[in-house]
Design a protein around this motif. Structure first.
Motif, PDB file in Angstrom:
ATOM      1  N   LEU A  70      -6.865  29.488 -11.688  1.00  0.00           N
ATOM      2  CA  LEU A  70      -6.059  30.129 -10.644  1.00  0.00           C
ATOM      3  C   LEU A  70      -4.919  29.207 -10.215  1.00  0.00           C
ATOM      4  O   LEU A  70      -3.783  29.657 -10.027  1.00  0.00           O
ATOM      5  CB  LEU A  70      -6.934  30.472  -9.441  1.00  0.00           C
ATOM      6  N   PRO A 108      -5.886  38.447  -8.616  1.00  0.00           N
ATOM      7  CA  PRO A 108      -6.415  37.305  -9.392  1.00  0.00           C
ATOM      8  C   PRO A 108      -7.166  36.300  -8.534  1.00  0.00           C
ATOM      9  O   PRO A 108      -8.051  35.598  -9.041  1.00  0.00           O
ATOM     10  CB  PRO A 108      -5.148  36.690 -10.012  1.00  0.00           C
ATOM     11  N   ALA A 116     -11.168  34.900  -9.406  1.00  0.00           N
ATOM     12  CA  ALA A 116     -11.729  33.549  -9.396  1.00  0.00           C
ATOM     13  C   ALA A 116     -12.956  33.471  -8.485  1.00  0.00           C
ATOM     14  O   ALA A 116     -13.953  32.820  -8.820  1.00  0.00           O
ATOM     15  CB  ALA A 116     -10.671  32.546  -8.945  1.00  0.00           C
ATOM     16  N   LEU A 121      -8.343  35.665 -15.951  1.00  0.00           N
ATOM     17  CA  LEU A 121      -7.612  34.524 -15.391  1.00  0.00           C
ATOM     18  C   LEU A 121      -6.990  33.672 -16.488  1.00  0.00           C
ATOM     19  O   LEU A 121      -5.858  33.198 -16.346  1.00  0.00           O
ATOM     20  CB  LEU A 121      -8.558  33.652 -14.556  1.00  0.00           C
TER      21      LEU A 121
END
Length: 259
Positions: free
Chosen positions: A152, A209, A213, A237
């Motif tokens: 990330l 996103p 994570a 990711l």
């Protein structure tokens, strides 16, 4: 990437890491907000797990992966400020006159950001353990959480670098980051279980996103991880990180042509 490019990337990464180590106050400052989340939110909302849907009886256990991911997001979004500073000081332009690989110049930012994110994540995990958090997923689960936060950070660090080269104004970077940070945070499961969120927020979180994570990290840390969730969110990711790095590299090449 050949051995020479790898060596140049590591050299440029060391240069950036040394700059951080010379100003340790910034390392301390970057941990202030996670500590506030950990000890303030962890105690303020500890009874919220009684609502159900958290998958644990300890809100702190639920909160730690969220703090790790949010810290990775918060620090990486400002990577473009460092790129902008190097442009303003002329450092980046001077490197362009040297034989150093152009990919190394940009990849060093990604590697440095990944190392910084990893160190920050480990510290938060240790602080969480000291506060009473448990990690049923063990070392494997913690490693997956660490990798998810690094991916990330790579996504938003690379995008921030691209933004820095495009806008070349601090005010624009600050404005865009401030605008994005809160929606990315609260349109995710960082502090609240999905079942306790409005349906429209859950739908948006599925495409966030930041939430990918968190889902991957939280699932990996449970006693019975859902490998499907871990692989699907982690894979998404990874793809996004590759795209972001590619975009950052292309933006750098466009900048190079303009100087």
């Amino acid at each position: 990437m050949n051995s020479q490019a790898c060596a140049q990337t590591w050299y440029m990464t060391q240069r950036q890491l040394m700059a951080i180590l010379r100003q340790p106050v910034f390392l301390v400052i970057s941990l202030i907000q996670p500590v506030i989340w950990l000890f303030l939110f962890g105690n303020l909302f500890k009874k919220v797990v009684e609502l159900g849907g958290f998958g644990t009886t300890s809100y702190l256990d639920y909160l730690i992966p969220g703090i790790v991911v949010m810290s990775a997001l918060g620090s990486s979004m400002w990577a473009g400020m460092g790129t902008l500073e190097e442009i303003e000081r002329g450092t980046l332009n001077r490197f362009l006159t040297t034989p150093v690989s152009r990919n190394a110049l940009m990849n060093a930012n990604v590697v440095q950001n990944g190392i910084s994110t990893a160190v920050q994540s480990v510290i938060i995990v240790l602080l969480g353990r000291a506060a009473g958090a448990t990690y049923p997923g063990g070392a494997g689960g913690l490693l997956i959480l660490l990798l998810a936060s690094i991916l990330l950070g790579t996504v938003f660090g690379a995008l921030s670098n691209a933004l820095g080269m495009l806008v070349r104004q601090r005010e624009s970077i600050i404005g865009i980051n401030t605008f994005l940070l809160l929606p990315l945070t609260f349109l995710s499961t960082s502090f609240m279980a999905p079942s306790q969120m409005p349906s429209w927020m859950r739908d948006i979180a599925d495409f966030n996103p930041v939430n990918w994570a968190m889902v991957a990290g939280r699932s990996a840390l449970t006693a019975d991880p859902d490998l499907g969730l871990v692989l699907s969110r982690g894979g998404a990711l990874l793809v996004l990180a590759v795209i972001a790095v590619w975009l950052s590299t292309r933006t750098f090449r466009s900048y190079q042509k303009s100087v």
